[in-house]
Write a protein that holds these residues in place. Structure first.
Motif, mmCIF file in Angstrom:
data_model
loop_
_atom_site.group_PDB
_atom_site.id
_atom_site.type_symbol
_atom_site.label_atom_id
_atom_site.label_comp_id
_atom_site.label_asym_id
_atom_site.label_seq_id
_atom_site.Cartn_x
_atom_site.Cartn_y
_atom_site.Cartn_z
ATOM 1 N N SER A 1 0.653 -1.219 -0.188
ATOM 2 C CA SER A 1 -0.150 0.291 -0.371
ATOM 3 C C SER A 1 0.636 1.425 0.038
ATOM 4 C CB SER A 1 -0.680 -0.324 1.380
ATOM 5 O OG SER A 1 -2.261 -1.493 1.161
ATOM 6 N N ASN A 2 1.563 1.175 1.028
ATOM 7 C CA ASN A 2 2.902 2.499 0.661
ATOM 8 C C ASN A 2 3.147 2.393 -0.658
ATOM 9 O OD1 ASN A 2 2.072 2.864 3.415
ATOM 10 N ND2 ASN A 2 4.069 1.450 3.604
ATOM 11 N N LEU A 3 4.109 1.403 -1.326
ATOM 12 C CA LEU A 3 5.277 1.342 -2.601
ATOM 13 C C LEU A 3 3.544 1.995 -3.554
ATOM 14 C CD1 LEU A 3 6.554 -1.386 -2.660
ATOM 15 C CD2 LEU A 3 7.405 1.149 -2.370
ATOM 16 N N SER A 4 2.724 1.779 -3.321
ATOM 17 C CA SER A 4 1.435 2.022 -4.241
ATOM 18 C C SER A 4 0.581 3.695 -4.179
ATOM 19 C CB SER A 4 0.574 0.854 -4.053
ATOM 20 O OG SER A 4 -0.458 0.861 -5.271
ATOM 21 N N GLY A 5 1.021 3.630 -3.492
ATOM 22 C CA GLY A 5 0.173 5.404 -2.992
ATOM 23 C C GLY A 5 1.817 5.906 -3.531
ATOM 24 N N TYR A 6 3.201 5.926 -2.985
ATOM 25 C CA TYR A 6 3.902 6.675 -3.324
ATOM 26 C C TYR A 6 4.344 7.083 -4.616
ATOM 27 C CZ TYR A 6 4.564 8.168 1.632
ATOM 28 O OH TYR A 6 4.803 8.580 2.997
ATOM 29 N N LEU A 7 4.338 6.187 -4.813
ATOM 30 C CA LEU A 7 4.798 6.174 -6.563
ATOM 31 C C LEU A 7 3.393 6.085 -7.336
ATOM 32 C CD1 LEU A 7 5.477 1.889 -6.877
ATOM 33 C CD2 LEU A 7 7.254 4.157 -7.195
ATOM 34 N N GLN A 8 1.733 6.042 -7.350
ATOM 35 C CA GLN A 8 1.292 7.561 -7.465
ATOM 36 C C GLN A 8 1.177 8.486 -7.680
ATOM 37 O OE1 GLN A 8 -2.933 5.638 -6.536
ATOM 38 N NE2 GLN A 8 -3.889 6.749 -8.330
ATOM 39 N N TYR B 1 12.684 8.494 -1.269
ATOM 40 C CA TYR B 1 13.193 6.997 -2.044
ATOM 41 C C TYR B 1 14.294 5.891 -1.392
ATOM 42 C CZ TYR B 1 13.081 9.886 -6.758
ATOM 43 O OH TYR B 1 12.420 10.674 -7.459
ATOM 44 N N GLN B 2 14.886 6.968 -0.076
ATOM 45 C CA GLN B 2 15.076 5.281 1.205
ATOM 46 C C GLN B 2 14.337 4.565 1.640
ATOM 47 O OE1 GLN B 2 17.985 5.065 1.726
ATOM 48 N NE2 GLN B 2 17.937 3.594 3.886
ATOM 49 N N SER B 3 13.023 5.663 1.905
ATOM 50 C CA SER B 3 11.706 4.975 2.574
ATOM 51 C C SER B 3 11.609 4.078 1.951
ATOM 52 C CB SER B 3 10.630 5.873 2.876
ATOM 53 O OG SER B 3 11.280 7.124 3.294
ATOM 54 N N LEU B 4 11.528 4.278 0.262
ATOM 55 C CA LEU B 4 10.476 3.332 -0.440
ATOM 56 C C LEU B 4 11.815 2.261 -0.970
ATOM 57 C CD1 LEU B 4 9.563 5.558 -3.045
ATOM 58 C CD2 LEU B 4 8.579 4.110 -2.066
ATOM 59 N N TYR B 5 13.544 1.969 -0.753
ATOM 60 C CA TYR B 5 13.862 1.400 -0.748
ATOM 61 C C TYR B 5 13.663 -0.065 0.147
ATOM 62 C CZ TYR B 5 18.524 -1.047 -0.361
ATOM 63 O OH TYR B 5 19.249 -1.894 -0.216
ATOM 64 N N VAL B 6 13.197 0.578 2.015
ATOM 65 C CA VAL B 6 13.403 -0.129 2.584
ATOM 66 C C VAL B 6 12.229 -0.911 2.300
ATOM 67 C CG1 VAL B 6 13.217 -0.025 5.401
ATOM 68 C CG2 VAL B 6 14.224 1.556 4.351
ATOM 69 N N GLU B 7 11.048 -0.422 2.062
ATOM 70 C CA GLU B 7 9.602 -1.126 1.924
ATOM 71 C C GLU B 7 9.309 -1.984 1.005
ATOM 72 O OE1 GLU B 7 6.389 -0.162 4.011
ATOM 73 O OE2 GLU B 7 7.936 0.282 4.711
ATOM 74 N N LYS C 1 13.230 -3.681 0.133
ATOM 75 C CA LYS C 1 13.807 -4.693 0.902
ATOM 76 C C LYS C 1 12.139 -5.180 1.782
ATOM 77 C CE LYS C 1 17.593 -4.077 3.093
ATOM 78 N NZ LYS C 1 18.686 -3.598 4.169
ATOM 79 N N ARG C 2 11.825 -5.032 2.323
ATOM 80 C CA ARG C 2 10.925 -5.336 3.476
ATOM 81 C C ARG C 2 9.719 -6.706 2.550
ATOM 82 N NH1 ARG C 2 6.934 -2.947 7.284
ATOM 83 N NH2 ARG C 2 6.144 -4.298 7.615
ATOM 84 N N LEU C 3 9.509 -6.812 1.310
ATOM 85 C CA LEU C 3 9.088 -6.806 0.273
ATOM 86 C C LEU C 3 9.873 -8.937 -0.135
ATOM 87 C CD1 LEU C 3 6.713 -4.609 -1.442
ATOM 88 C CD2 LEU C 3 6.261 -6.708 -0.204
ATOM 89 N N GLU D 1 8.806 -6.540 11.531
ATOM 90 C CA GLU D 1 10.258 -6.440 11.462
ATOM 91 C C GLU D 1 11.393 -7.291 10.853
ATOM 92 O OE1 GLU D 1 10.582 -2.711 13.788
ATOM 93 O OE2 GLU D 1 8.794 -1.858 12.862
ATOM 94 N N LEU D 2 11.729 -7.976 11.989
ATOM 95 C CA LEU D 2 12.623 -9.110 12.112
ATOM 96 C C LEU D 2 12.712 -10.173 12.479
ATOM 97 C CD1 LEU D 2 14.650 -6.649 14.741
ATOM 98 C CD2 LEU D 2 15.095 -6.427 11.778
ATOM 99 N N GLY D 3 11.634 -10.526 12.216
ATOM 100 C CA GLY D 3 11.075 -12.226 12.917
ATOM 101 C C GLY D 3 11.212 -12.868 12.256
ATOM 102 N N GLY D 4 11.690 -14.106 11.730
ATOM 103 C CA GLY D 4 11.604 -14.965 10.614
ATOM 104 C C GLY D 4 10.051 -15.732 10.695
ATOM 105 N N SER D 5 10.522 -16.965 9.389
ATOM 106 C CA SER D 5 8.676 -17.636 9.896
ATOM 107 C C SER D 5 8.856 -18.760 10.726
ATOM 108 C CB SER D 5 8.824 -18.158 8.763
ATOM 109 O OG SER D 5 10.381 -19.036 8.145
ATOM 110 N N GLY D 6 9.678 -18.548 11.564
ATOM 111 C CA GLY D 6 10.117 -20.054 12.517
ATOM 112 C C GLY D 6 10.410 -21.066 11.666
#
Length: 360
Positions: free
Chosen positions: A157-164, A178-184, A186-188, A320-325
């Motif tokens: 949602s964040n990426l879509s909103g900012y890119l639009q 751009y740094q915030s978009l890059y972080v998002e 990386k999360r994906l 943010e940091l947790g794995g899938s277990g």
């Protein structure tokens, strides 16, 4: 519906066939026994006591009548007793078939109860354990998929909103945006990696890792550590490596994955000061590998369960940091295939994850 009805009748058909066969056996046995007793009694009576033909015929008729009553009564009582005992014996199997059908329909049946002993009792016990384990696995899978779906929604949602907004000219791009978009992004990427681990778990569980070759553990560890050089440099984490050389016959790709999982776990949950220490040494007939680093305290319960599938020590950090277990669970599976051991020792905020492999 017809096939379903036929499947329900399978235990009854089996019960009727088994009862019919036993009735035939009992009937033949009783019939032959009665015929032998009848002829023997007639011969003995004729030889021991002199009787007229009329009395002899009357004796034979009376004996024949009693033998008929005895035979019919024996067959009837034997068949009813056999039918009852067989039905009682097959009842757990009927429940087992019913429960199996419910599993085929995607349902998890209630545990089969009853004081059944022997092989049938053991089979039912294993079946109950299997259903329970499958139900737990399914719940864990649904939970992790639900968590991942929820976590995908926010960055997308964040990426879509900012890119639009950038496309329409509502806002102008700057370095901070751009740094915030890059972080998002990386999360994906990381979330996709977590989903890949779900597929990887099924793959690892079905592997035997029969393709093994001599591998120098020192070289394998150094190659794995090098892959984390850039990540640790950006996070300002120092890694000390002290690994003794040792040639072991293993599946190099699988063991490299275990080393990477332990290193990734140490870097991801790094919290505090001090370096991450990587050690490898020869202990009698085994090779021991250890990764030690600072982090949040791990409870005794968490230490016992940390290698279980889908288990995470800190769910509050999962987005943010947790794995899938699955990373540590996959590592344990690989170790078991190599007849090795894996574990964790923790003292306050210093944790050591280790594994041991047989050198021969």
């Amino acid at each position: 519906m017809r096939n379903k009805f036929r499947n329900v009748l399978v235990p009854k058909q089996f019960l009727f066939r088994l009862t019919f066969i036993n009735i035939m056996v009992i009937t033949v046995f009783v019939g032959l026994s009665s015929w032998a007793i009848y002829n023997t009694a007639c011969v003995l009576a004729d030889g021991l006591v002199s009787m007229s033909n009329q009395k002899q015929a009357q004796f034979e008729a009376t004996l024949f009548q009693y033998l008929w009553i005895f035979s019919i009564s024996t067959i009837t009582i034997g068949c009813l007793t056999h039918f009852y005992l067989t039905k009682k014996l097959i009842h757990p199997l009927r429940e087992l078939i019913y429960s199996t059908k419910k599993m085929k329909q995607g349902e998890y049946p209630a545990p089969i109860t009853g004081k059944t002993e022997g092989e049938i009792g053991e089979l039912i016990s294993h079946f109950n354990d299997l259903v329970k384990q499958l139900e737990v696995n399914e719940q864990n899978r649904q939970k992790i998929v639900s968590d991942l779906s929820h976590e995908f929604r926010t960055p997308l949602s964040n990426l879509s909103g900012y890119l639009q907004a950038l496309q329409s000219g509502v806002i102008d791009g700057d370095e901070k945006l751009y740094q915030s978009l890059y972080v998002e992004s990386k999360r994906l990427i990381y979330l996709v990696e977590q989903m890949e681990q779900l597929k990887e778990w099924d793959h690892i569980s079905s592997q035997s890792f029969s393709k093994k070759s001599p591998v120098n553990m020192k070289n394998l560890v150094e190659q794995s550590v090098e892959m984390f050089h850039w990540v640790c440099r950006n996070a300002d984490i120092k890694i000390n490596v002290d690994v003794a050389p040792s040639v072991i016959i293993v599946n190099s790709g699988a063991i490299a994955q275990v080393i990477s999982n332990l290193l990734d776990n140490a870097v991801r949950y790094y919290e505090g000061t001090g370096p991450i220490t990587v050690k490898g040494r020869n202990i009698e007939s085994e090779y021991e590998f250890c990764v030690t680093g600072p982090g949040k305290p791990i409870s005794l319960d968490a230490q016992e369960r940390i290698f279980e599938r889908f288990y995470r020590t800190d769910y509050s950090r999962s987005r943010e940091l947790g794995g899938s277990g699955l990373g540590l669970a996959i590592s344990k599976e690989i170790m078991e295939h190599h007849r090795g051991m894996i574990g964790v020792t923790s003292k306050e905020n210093k944790h050591t994850f280790w594994f041991r492999l047989p050198r021969k």
